[in-house]
Design an enzyme around this catalytic site. Structure first.
Site: not given
Ligand code: PGA
Length: 254
Positions: A96, A213, A173, A11, A167
């Site tokens: 995303h 996550s 997150g 990110k 996702e």
């Molecule tokens: P995260 O993000 O593992 O921090 O939840 C996953 C993603 O957005 O691809």
């Protein structure tokens, strides 16, 4: 046989120095994970530099962009096109949930981006997922709508380039995860959509990941299922040791 995948989405994180250290630490261990594909999606700005310093990296290490424009060139201040990314990346993450939610990316824009990406023969990683957790455990119809729209730019030939990632937005997150069983149910439904559109062979060849996550603890929720082809990792991919532990879990089950 679909190769398992562990993908790191950095990110908008890392400085030049941090990205260098992190990429080198991952690349040093990638040889141990040759049975799976490791994909790193750093910020655009570090892509060329990381490719250069990792030029002798094993063939199972790939780079991805986190986004791209729907156009190849033109008066679009601040945008980066698939044509510009060609040669620097193997994959582009599209749709995303952070882009859908914070940059108002619609299904039709995501489809246009997929088309631009395919024009340049880059492989899209298409993210789909519902906004809020379903209490009933049923598949949110929004996911199927996103998948149907994302499949439009593909044909029987280029569908081989596709990778999907389930996702759920509520899991990104937040430290909350979809259960392995729920992820499996959604991933099987995505595979069914691909089958309806392009036949059984395409559906069996397309890799579909889970993301949201995932860390070294929770990854085992997903690795036990044959149909879940790997994980897309955000926060936990910013620590080399944690990411390597995740990769070894994915490798272990492949
Ligand atoms: P995260 O993000 O593992 O921090 O939840 C996953 C993603 O957005 O691809």
């Amino acid at each position: 046989m679909r190769r398992k995948v562990v993908a790191a989405n950095w990110k908008m994180n890392t400085t030049y120095g941090e990205a260098t250290v992190l990429a080198k630490a991952i690349a040093r261990r990638v040889e141990d994970f040759e049975g799976i594909d490791t994909i790193i999606a750093p910020p655009f700005l570090w892509l060329l530099h990381l490719k250069e310093i990792l030029s002798v990296a094993p063939s199972s290490l790939f780079f991805a962009a986190q986004n791209a424009s729907w156009k190849q060139e033109g008066a679009l201040t601040g945008e980066i096109s698939p044509r510009m990314l060609k040669g620097s990346v193997d994959y582009i993450i599209l749709g995303h949930s952070e882009r859908r939610a914070q940059f108002n990316e619609t299904d039709s824009l995501v489809a246009d981006k997929i088309e631009a990406c395919l024009e340049e023969k880059i492989n899209p990683i298409v993210c789909v997922g519902e906004t809020t957790q379903s209490k009933s455990g049923n598949i949110d119809p929004i996911i199927i709508k996103q998948v149907k729209s994302a499949l439009k730019p593909f044909n029987r030939e280029n569908i081989k380039r596709a990778m999907f990632a389930y996702e759920p937005r509520w899991a990104i997150g937040t430290g909350l995860n979809a259960s392995g069983h729920h992820a499996l149910k959604v991933i099987d439904a995505i595979r069914e959509e691909i089958k309806q559109e392009f036949g059984i062979e395409a559906s069996e060849e397309t890799r579909i990941l889970y993301g949201g996550s995932v860390d070294a603890q929770t990854v085992t929720e997903y690795t036990t299922f044959e149909s879940i082809d790997g994980v897309l990792v955000g926060k936990a991919s910013l620590q080399a040791r944690e990411f390597i532990r995740i990769a070894s879990e994915v490798q272990g089950e492949s």
